[in-house]
Design an enzyme around this catalytic site. Structure first.
Site, mmCIF file in Angstrom:
data_model
loop_
_atom_site.group_PDB
_atom_site.id
_atom_site.type_symbol
_atom_site.label_atom_id
_atom_site.label_comp_id
_atom_site.label_asym_id
_atom_site.label_seq_id
_atom_site.Cartn_x
_atom_site.Cartn_y
_atom_site.Cartn_z
ATOM 1 N N ASP A 67 -4.187 6.993 -17.817
ATOM 2 C CA ASP A 67 -3.848 7.075 -19.153
ATOM 3 C C ASP A 67 -4.278 8.270 -19.955
ATOM 4 O O ASP A 67 -5.358 8.813 -19.512
ATOM 5 C CB ASP A 67 -3.799 5.802 -19.901
ATOM 6 C CG ASP A 67 -5.257 5.074 -19.641
ATOM 7 O OD1 ASP A 67 -6.183 5.811 -19.198
ATOM 8 O OD2 ASP A 67 -5.387 3.930 -19.876
ATOM 9 N N GLU A 143 -0.506 -3.011 -22.807
ATOM 10 C CA GLU A 143 -1.305 -4.100 -23.650
ATOM 11 C C GLU A 143 -0.335 -5.235 -23.423
ATOM 12 O O GLU A 143 0.939 -5.323 -23.195
ATOM 13 C CB GLU A 143 -0.962 -3.646 -24.916
ATOM 14 C CG GLU A 143 -1.921 -2.258 -25.127
ATOM 15 C CD GLU A 143 -3.250 -2.462 -25.510
ATOM 16 O OE1 GLU A 143 -3.740 -3.281 -24.728
ATOM 17 O OE2 GLU A 143 -3.624 -1.860 -26.537
#
Ligand code: PGA
Length: 242
Positions: A67, A143
């Site tokens: 990421d 998430e």
């Protein structure tokens, strides 16, 4: 899922480094999926040490990072590009062109994400994926949510992650609220996964990822469905499962 509970952070780092080094020795052209954050730093140090002692060689290794923050320049000390260069890549002999980190500054983010996936596939897929885990159970920046991204995409970070990660920024307001992250399937496609966790603040997340259920509110719980996923954690992180 295999779970190794170690006595110390140093032991976790050593075990992970030995598995990665073993893979590199067997196949010097291995493709590694890499993570940032505090947890893998010890593993990177041990791999650098093995490189310096000529035990392993990175000249044919390819890497893909999980990421990167959205709209944060590479020069910013909080960027994952900066972290990876400082923590690992500047100290080993990996060719720069073999390093892949999502570009959060790309003008066309959709294209960047699509091409990132294509590059992983073209490299033959990831042989070993290293993961940390967020206190909220995130892997990469996937998430907790009702729907999880399958592929690399742009993610809104949760308040929890913004609070946890603002420690890496001199000024808290610099902490981005969005990031590009490999998706759940991009991660699950890796041939082997090693998740590292250390400290009591990870105990709840470890419990929720090993409880026998898959729940998108605990994204790491999907790893229970992976054929070759290894958890290497210390006693504090294992506190609620032993
Ligand atoms: P940490 O982060 O290693 O800094 O605890 C892990 C993560 O957020 O995935």
């Amino acid at each position: 899922m295999k779970i190794y509970i170690e006595d110390s952070y140093d032991k976790i780092s050593e075990k992970a480094a030995l598995i990665v080094a073993g893979r590199i020795t067997v196949n010097p052209r291995s493709v590694l999926g890499l993570a940032t954050g505090s947890t893998p730093i010890g593993m990177y140090k041990k791999l650098i040490d093995m490189y310096k002692r000529s035990i392993i060689d990175f000249s044919q290794i390819t890497t893909f990072n999980l990421d990167e923050y959205y709209k944060l320049s590479r020069e910013n000390r909080g960027s994952y590009y900066y972290y990876m260069m400082e923590t690992f890549f500047n100290h080993i002999n990996i060719p720069k062109e073999n390093i892949h980190i999502p570009n959060g500054m790309a003008d066309d983010i959709e294209k960047e994400c699509r091409e990132y996936e294509e590059k992983i596939d073209k490299a033959g897929g990831i042989d070993i994926q290293i993961l940390g885990i967020g206190t909220n159970g995130h892997i990469g920046f996937n998430e907790p949510a009702e729907n999880l991204n399958i592929r690399t995409g742009l993610i809104d970070l949760t308040e929890n992650t913004i609070r946890d990660n603002s420690r890496f920024f001199e000024k808290k307001e610099e902490m981005p609220t969005k990031a590009l992250s490999m998706g759940i399937v991009s991660i699950m496609k890796a041939k082997k996964i090693i998740l590292l966790a250390s400290g009591e603040n990870k105990a709840e997340a470890i419990k929720n990822m090993t409880n026998g259920y898959i729940n998108t509110n605990h994204p790491a719980s999907i790893l229970q469905a992976h054929r070759d996923c290894i958890l290497i954690i210390d006693r504090d992180a294992a506190k609620l499962i032993i």
